[in-house]
Design a protein around this motif. Structure first.
Motif, PDB file in Angstrom:
ATOM      1  N   VAL A 102      13.358 -10.087   5.555  1.00 50.68           N
ATOM      2  CA  VAL A 102      12.642  -9.155   4.558  1.00 50.68           C
ATOM      3  C   VAL A 102      12.945  -7.804   4.948  1.00 50.68           C
ATOM      4  O   VAL A 102      13.140  -7.294   6.125  1.00 50.68           O
ATOM      5  N   LYS A 103      13.183  -6.969   3.787  1.00 49.71           N
ATOM      6  CA  LYS A 103      13.356  -5.392   3.918  1.00 49.71           C
ATOM      7  C   LYS A 103      12.332  -4.851   3.268  1.00 49.71           C
ATOM      8  O   LYS A 103      11.858  -5.271   2.104  1.00 49.71           O
ATOM      9  N   GLY A 104      11.549  -4.032   3.827  1.00 49.25           N
ATOM     10  CA  GLY A 104      10.267  -3.397   3.143  1.00 49.25           C
ATOM     11  C   GLY A 104       9.852  -1.984   3.712  1.00 49.25           C
ATOM     12  O   GLY A 104      10.634  -1.267   4.463  1.00 49.25           O
ATOM     13  N   ALA A 105       8.755  -1.696   3.228  1.00 44.54           N
ATOM     14  CA  ALA A 105       8.011  -0.515   3.437  1.00 44.54           C
ATOM     15  C   ALA A 105       6.627  -0.503   3.891  1.00 44.54           C
ATOM     16  O   ALA A 105       5.976  -1.511   3.436  1.00 44.54           O
ATOM     17  N   LEU A 106       6.287   0.162   4.892  1.00 47.99           N
ATOM     18  CA  LEU A 106       4.735   0.055   5.235  1.00 47.99           C
ATOM     19  C   LEU A 106       3.856   0.793   4.317  1.00 47.99           C
ATOM     20  O   LEU A 106       4.310   1.953   3.663  1.00 47.99           O
ATOM     21  N   LYS A 107       2.816   0.377   4.026  1.00 51.36           N
ATOM     22  CA  LYS A 107       1.774   0.804   3.181  1.00 51.36           C
ATOM     23  C   LYS A 107       0.177   0.577   3.796  1.00 51.36           C
ATOM     24  O   LYS A 107      -0.035  -0.184   4.177  1.00 51.36           O
ATOM     25  N   THR A 108      -0.299   1.687   3.464  1.00 44.35           N
ATOM     26  CA  THR A 108      -1.623   1.837   3.759  1.00 44.35           C
ATOM     27  C   THR A 108      -2.554   1.138   2.530  1.00 44.35           C
ATOM     28  O   THR A 108      -2.643   1.799   1.595  1.00 44.35           O
ATOM     29  N   THR A 135      -9.198   0.941   6.019  1.00 44.63           N
ATOM     30  CA  THR A 135      -7.760   0.864   5.876  1.00 44.63           C
ATOM     31  C   THR A 135      -7.063  -0.171   6.689  1.00 44.63           C
ATOM     32  O   THR A 135      -7.404  -0.452   7.840  1.00 44.63           O
ATOM     33  N   LYS A 136      -5.892  -0.449   6.105  1.00 43.46           N
ATOM     34  CA  LYS A 136      -5.092  -1.441   6.826  1.00 43.46           C
ATOM     35  C   LYS A 136      -3.527  -1.170   6.309  1.00 43.46           C
ATOM     36  O   LYS A 136      -3.375  -1.111   5.368  1.00 43.46           O
ATOM     37  N   LEU A 137      -2.840  -1.251   7.544  1.00 44.90           N
ATOM     38  CA  LEU A 137      -1.307  -1.188   7.277  1.00 44.90           C
ATOM     39  C   LEU A 137      -0.739  -2.568   7.137  1.00 44.90           C
ATOM     40  O   LEU A 137      -1.044  -3.446   8.014  1.00 44.90           O
ATOM     41  N   THR A 138       0.001  -2.596   6.067  1.00 47.51           N
ATOM     42  CA  THR A 138       0.683  -3.896   5.683  1.00 47.51           C
ATOM     43  C   THR A 138       2.174  -3.359   5.314  1.00 47.51           C
ATOM     44  O   THR A 138       2.470  -2.385   5.203  1.00 47.51           O
ATOM     45  N   LEU A 139       2.756  -4.736   5.403  1.00 52.39           N
ATOM     46  CA  LEU A 139       4.417  -4.638   5.105  1.00 52.39           C
ATOM     47  C   LEU A 139       4.577  -4.899   3.512  1.00 52.39           C
ATOM     48  O   LEU A 139       4.169  -6.011   3.076  1.00 52.39           O
ATOM     49  N   ASN A 140       4.947  -4.124   2.738  1.00 57.77           N
ATOM     50  CA  ASN A 140       5.514  -4.175   1.332  1.00 57.77           C
ATOM     51  C   ASN A 140       6.872  -4.533   1.186  1.00 57.77           C
ATOM     52  O   ASN A 140       7.613  -3.698   1.501  1.00 57.77           O
TER      53      ASN A 140
END
Length: 263
Positions: free
Chosen positions: A66-72, A83-88
């Motif tokens: 998986v290639k992605g970006a972090l999203k709050t 808030t919660k940081l997840t991987l999009n």
């Protein structure tokens, strides 16, 4: 970028506008400086890719790249926002591999020999505080704000800020304590891990953070000694064309001249 196993069978759902969303957890173990670190990364994939992966009926233990970006993610009423940081996930592929799987206490699996690499850059939101574990190891948390501009589906320009916590240990923690201050632009790399704790009501909460391997403080561009930046760029003088040289001297022989993002 992460290569790890699905901890459990993925779940497909749809948004209010009927966009498919595939939610899954990547689980693995990675060795860093002789230490084995398990990780669980909650991931979401949207759109046609999500539907295609769901059609493949993937089970727990399947290996994903998986290639992605972090999203709050934010939710809750004003004054009680969480808030919660997840991987999009921007791209997800199934890897043809027979992994060594380990059972975990939650009834899922994780992959031994996984790959987990993340790079983030942003501005430090507060002065970090150094602390020590009971064993005497130095540890520090650095919170950074990552700003990004993008265009939404309607073509309108948007801007969002995602907040990432970077944890540094031992010598790195001590160096960060001596050099990192609020407002500094900072770049860090490491691995993505989950951070879990109990809130004041006793509820379990979790988010993602970066376990840092290295960091760099980014300096602003240097200027020559004594140079100052003007408040505004001066307007250029009107362009002029030289008068043509007269063929012979005499009254009326000459022609007068014509008048004609800073960053």
């Amino acid at each position: 970028m992460i290569k790890a196993a699905l901890a459990r069978t993925p779940e497909l759902r749809h948004t209010g506008t009927n966009v498919p969303v595939l939610e899954f957890t990547l689980a693995g173990e990675q060795v860093q400086a002789g230490h084995t670190t398990p990780f669980y990364v909650n991931t979401s994939l949207l759109g046609e890719q999500a539907r295609q992966l769901a059609d493949r009926a993937l089970e727990a233990g399947a290996v994903m790249l998986v290639k992605g970006a972090l999203k709050t993610d934010e939710w809750g009423a004003e004054g009680q926002k969480r808030t919660k940081l997840t991987l999009n996930a921007l791209r997800a592929e199934v890897v043809q591999e027979d992994p060594e799987l380990l059972q975990d206490a939650a009834g899922g699996v994780r992959m031994r020999g996984a790959y987990n690499r993340v790079e983030v850059g942003g501005n430090v939101t507060r002065d970090p505080e150094l602390r020590h574990t009971p064993a005497g190891d130095a540890v520090i948390d650095i919170d950074i704000a990552c700003n990004q501009r993008f265009t939404d589906r309607s073509g309108q320009p948007q801007e969002r800020t995602d907040y990432v916590r970077i944890t540094l240990w031992r010598e790195l923690a001590e160096r960060a304590h001596a050099t990192v201050r609020k407002g500094m632009p900072l770049f860090a790399s490491g691995m993505l891990i989950s951070d879990s704790w109990e809130d004041r009501d006793g509820g379990k909460r979790s988010t993602l953070k970066v376990q840092g391997e290295q960091f760099f403080i980014i300096s602003p561009p240097s200027r020559p000694a004594g140079a100052t930046r003007p408040a505004s760029a001066p307007r250029p003088a009107p362009a002029q064309r030289p008068a043509p040289r007269p063929a012979a001297a005499g009254p009326g022989a000459g022609t007068p001249p014509d008048d004609d993002l800073p960053f």
